[in-house]
Design an enzyme around this catalytic site. Structure first.
Site, mmCIF file in Angstrom:
data_model
loop_
_atom_site.group_PDB
_atom_site.id
_atom_site.type_symbol
_atom_site.label_atom_id
_atom_site.label_comp_id
_atom_site.label_asym_id
_atom_site.label_seq_id
_atom_site.Cartn_x
_atom_site.Cartn_y
_atom_site.Cartn_z
ATOM 1 N N TYR B 143 -6.906 6.978 6.651
ATOM 2 C CA TYR B 143 -8.272 6.872 7.160
ATOM 3 C C TYR B 143 -8.593 8.018 8.124
ATOM 4 O O TYR B 143 -9.701 8.539 8.135
ATOM 5 C CB TYR B 143 -8.480 5.542 7.892
ATOM 6 C CG TYR B 143 -8.795 4.384 6.994
ATOM 7 C CD1 TYR B 143 -7.882 3.939 6.049
ATOM 8 C CD2 TYR B 143 -10.016 3.712 7.092
ATOM 9 C CE1 TYR B 143 -8.175 2.865 5.230
ATOM 10 C CE2 TYR B 143 -10.312 2.636 6.277
ATOM 11 C CZ TYR B 143 -9.395 2.213 5.347
ATOM 12 O OH TYR B 143 -9.686 1.159 4.532
ATOM 13 N N LYS B 193 4.887 1.527 -0.015
ATOM 14 C CA LYS B 193 5.107 2.108 -1.344
ATOM 15 C C LYS B 193 6.194 3.161 -1.146
ATOM 16 O O LYS B 193 5.975 4.369 -1.360
ATOM 17 C CB LYS B 193 3.790 2.692 -1.881
ATOM 18 C CG LYS B 193 3.846 3.205 -3.303
ATOM 19 C CD LYS B 193 3.807 2.124 -4.377
ATOM 20 C CE LYS B 193 4.147 2.685 -5.735
ATOM 21 N NZ LYS B 193 4.289 1.660 -6.786
ATOM 22 N N ASP B 225 2.072 -2.818 -4.839
ATOM 23 C CA ASP B 225 1.677 -3.335 -6.152
ATOM 24 C C ASP B 225 2.275 -4.720 -6.376
ATOM 25 O O ASP B 225 1.600 -5.641 -6.842
ATOM 26 C CB ASP B 225 2.032 -2.351 -7.288
ATOM 27 C CG ASP B 225 3.441 -1.787 -7.209
ATOM 28 O OD1 ASP B 225 4.008 -1.699 -6.098
ATOM 29 O OD2 ASP B 225 4.000 -1.418 -8.259
ATOM 30 N N ASP B 249 -6.135 -2.871 4.256
ATOM 31 C CA ASP B 249 -7.504 -3.054 3.784
ATOM 32 C C ASP B 249 -7.496 -3.901 2.504
ATOM 33 O O ASP B 249 -8.280 -4.838 2.352
ATOM 34 C CB ASP B 249 -8.122 -1.673 3.507
ATOM 35 C CG ASP B 249 -9.553 -1.757 3.023
ATOM 36 O OD1 ASP B 249 -10.333 -2.525 3.611
ATOM 37 O OD2 ASP B 249 -9.896 -1.056 2.052
ATOM 38 N N ASP B 253 -8.201 -8.243 2.295
ATOM 39 C CA ASP B 253 -9.287 -8.728 1.453
ATOM 40 C C ASP B 253 -8.766 -9.665 0.367
ATOM 41 O O ASP B 253 -9.400 -10.670 0.044
ATOM 42 C CB ASP B 253 -10.045 -7.553 0.823
ATOM 43 C CG ASP B 253 -11.257 -7.167 1.662
ATOM 44 O OD1 ASP B 253 -11.500 -7.801 2.700
ATOM 45 O OD2 ASP B 253 -11.973 -6.235 1.272
HETATM 46 C C1 LIG Z 1 -16.132 -0.532 5.731
HETATM 47 C C2 LIG Z 1 -14.737 0.011 5.539
HETATM 48 C C3 LIG Z 1 -14.631 1.412 6.094
HETATM 49 C C4 LIG Z 1 -13.690 -0.922 6.153
HETATM 50 C C5 LIG Z 1 -12.291 -0.414 5.920
HETATM 51 O O1 LIG Z 1 -11.951 0.080 4.849
HETATM 52 O O2 LIG Z 1 -11.483 -0.514 6.863
HETATM 53 C C6 LIG Z 1 -13.736 -2.364 5.656
HETATM 54 O O3 LIG Z 1 -13.415 -2.458 4.307
HETATM 55 C C7 LIG Z 1 -12.775 -3.182 6.470
HETATM 56 O O4 LIG Z 1 -11.750 -3.626 5.939
HETATM 57 O O5 LIG Z 1 -13.037 -3.385 7.667
HETATM 58 C C1 LIG Z 2 8.195 2.648 -10.131
HETATM 59 C C2 LIG Z 2 6.915 3.210 -9.552
HETATM 60 C C3 LIG Z 2 7.122 4.620 -9.081
HETATM 61 C C4 LIG Z 2 5.772 3.083 -10.545
HETATM 62 C C5 LIG Z 2 4.476 3.578 -9.959
HETATM 63 O O1 LIG Z 2 4.159 3.328 -8.794
HETATM 64 O O2 LIG Z 2 3.726 4.240 -10.687
HETATM 65 C C6 LIG Z 2 5.509 1.670 -11.073
HETATM 66 O O3 LIG Z 2 5.089 0.805 -10.058
HETATM 67 C C7 LIG Z 2 4.474 1.748 -12.151
HETATM 68 O O4 LIG Z 2 3.356 1.276 -11.949
HETATM 69 O O5 LIG Z 2 4.780 2.308 -13.221
#
Ligand SMILES: CC(C)[C@H](C(=O)O)[C@@H](O)C(=O)O
Ligand SMILES: CC(C)[C@H](C(=O)O)[C@@H](O)C(=O)O
Lengths: 360, 360
Positions: B143, B193, B225, B249, B253
């Site tokens: 950010y 990650k 992920d 973020d 959510d």
């Molecule tokens: C509005 C946006 C910049 C903000 C963020 O990404 O942090 C919002 O999504 C949050 O989570 O407060």
């Molecule tokens: C293993 C990892 C590096 C890979 C990625 O992040 O792309 C996996 O999560 C995928 O989605 O194929």
């Protein structure tokens, strides 16, 4: 015409499910009189154990000499103590993607009829079904951007990664998303974080520009945080989701889990000349490896996608997909797809492969 | 002792729900003989309309002179055509976070008893309940990392963002995650990650180091992920999720949506001296603004958190939370929390506020 496929079974359940895919490929070759040669190469943890590195030169050379790569899966607890760069996933998958410039990753996630109960979503949401395709940029963004590293000392030491996208990188993946959407429900949802990231602002600009050439396709933009949420409430409203490398990693896994049947999902990674790597989406699942219970369907469908996209054998691909569809609707299911009181009916990995091969 | 609160109601439903929070605060002041002064300032789209920028100097100065900020929400379609930097969200929230160094963001997501059916999850998953707290680093990472921008021309033009973390930035947020976990179920799940990002490798190192001082707290690491996926299958197994800015973020959510009742969730953003910004998690919801149907509970709970964390008025905070709990279990609910055939029983925004104030 004779084809060459590099087979990289890898770790965990990789070799087991690959064996079933080979059975099905054999039946397909016979029925369609195809001539395919297979060469097996070590990759991932198996390659670390044998050769000391997750992607030996011989493997890379073998892939170069092939028309496509059929990939199993790599990784497992045995290699988790290694430095990140030396681990099977990062040390094999990322260099393969980079080396062959496999910039286009497609991961379809469809809720199969009859398997709605597998979805972790509430039944009134899952009963509407969904069919989402994640089109993910795979060779740029924060995965490959330079500089990446460390600087400074003590508590001031910093690590840094660079997210980087050029117009042409965005354009080529966006084009594929729109073209693919034309053959589907004609909607592209582009996922970004344009309220924070400079890369996302450029991403939106280029995607809007590409969209002009596809007036029949609807385009919407959504922030990654909101996308993660909306997929939980209304997955049926998404068709093609166009994502950068990092956001696609997250979205493709989320939609895979939303189906609840990861063992059925495959992933395609292609370059601009049609060369590709085809793999199951589910990972190496070391916890169930060697027990003969892993679901081989994703690996079998990966073979079908390979036939379609890299070998242009549409009929053969369709035949495999039809056989898989029939097996599933005949109730041929591995244990993880059955409710616990139905598990005695579970088919083994090889029973699944045999049945699907015999249907070809 | 007299306190000073800066009130930034903002756009959309912000002013409506803020009015109810003020009612509840008034009742609380009377009961606990607190002396609080409120100063209202323009922010977001409202400030753009009046003063031409989303965070006017007077607003920033007013916040500086206060003990805490009670924030409503900003943004809406009216300002979406503006350049990203000038939009209400990015132009107000990010500078406020940066200016006051509000590095610590906490977003709790709890499935309220009796509201399990609101969750988009399958009933056998949601019936187990869950109570997850996302502890998100809020003033660094991708950010705020420099450089950020564009270079080059034509199709080679590139955009770039820098993800950057120092040891001390990671350490201070990790400490808070562990301290908070000690007062909860004693588990920290650190989201990263590390198989791709240099920042995540450093993140893991520092988090492991901090963990040594908290032997009673269990630590696990999970890739972003996989976290997105596991939250769908077993949300009840997570307690505190420690995240960098971008991953927080997304995770915050996702867990908010998993409750299905965003109108009940608040968010705290604090700095190291106890100064903080308190806001509802749900956003400005322009589609329902002005109709008197928005749920004021998240704004009211934000006020409670402000009393607890910035004014150290624990009793007053608990009284508000208890009143909200009672109102909800008395069936005082706004429309979005009711099944469609129950909606005739929905309470309006002000009925909710009146009832909760009167319970104090
Ligand atoms: C509005 C946006 C910049 C903000 C963020 O990404 O942090 C919002 O999504 C949050 O989570 O407060
Ligand atoms: C293993 C990892 C590096 C890979 C990625 O992040 O792309 C996996 O999560 C995928 O989605 O194929």
């Amino acid at each position: 015409m004779s084809y060459q496929i590099a087979v990289l079974a890898g770790d965990g359940i990789g070799p087991e499910v690959m064996a079933e895919a080979r059975k099905v490929l054999k039946a397909t070759e016979e029925r369609f009189a195809l001539s395919i040669e297979y060469s097996e190469y070590d990759v991932g943890g198996a390659a670390i154990d044998k050769h000391g590195c997750p992607l030996p030169d011989a493997t890379l050379k073998g892939c170069e000499a092939s028309d496509a790569i059929l990939f199993g899966s790599v990784g497992g607890p045995k290699w988790e103590h290694l430095a990140p760069n030396d681990q099977p996933e990062r040390g094999a998958l990322l260099p393969l993607r980079g080396h062959f410039e496999l910039f286009c990753n497609m991961r379809p996630a469809k809720l199969h009829a009859g398997l709605e109960h597998m979805s972790p979503l509430r039944s009134d949401i899952s009963s509407r079904g969904f069919d989402v395709l994640c089109v993910r940029e795979l060779t740029s963004g924060i995965y490959f951007g330079k500089p990446k590293g460390r600087q400074g000392e003590g508590e001031d030491e910093q690590a840094f990664d660079t997210m980087r996208y050029s117009r042409k990188e965005i354009r080529r993946i966006a084009k594929i998303a729109f073209e693919t959407a034309q053959g589907r429900r004609k909607k592209v949802t582009s996922v970004d974080k344009a309220n924070v990231l400079a890369c996302s602002v450029l991403w939106r600009e280029v995607v809007e520009d590409v969209a002009k050439d596809f007036p029949d396709v609807e385009l919407e933009h959504i922030y990654i945080d909101n996308a993660t949420m909306q997929l939980l409430r209304r997955p049926d409203e998404f068709d093609v989701m166009l994502c950068s490398n990092l956001f696609g990693d997250i979205i493709s896994d989320e939609i895979a889990m939303l189906t609840g049947s990861m063992g059925l999902l495959s992933s395609i990674s292609m370059n601009s000349s049609g060369f590709g790597l085809y793999e199951p989406a589910g990972g190496s699942a070391p916890d169930i490896a060697g027990q003969g219970i892993a679901n081989p369907v994703a690996q079998i469908l990966s073979a079908a996608l390979l036939l379609r996209h890299s070998l242009k054998q549409e009929q053969a691909a369709t035949a495999i997909e039809a056989a898989v569809g029939k097996a599933l609707s005949d109730g041929y299911l591995t244990g993880e797809l059955l409710a616990s009181d139905q598990r005695h009916q579970a088919k083994s990995t090889s029973e699944m492969g045999d049945y699907i091969a015999q249907l070809i």
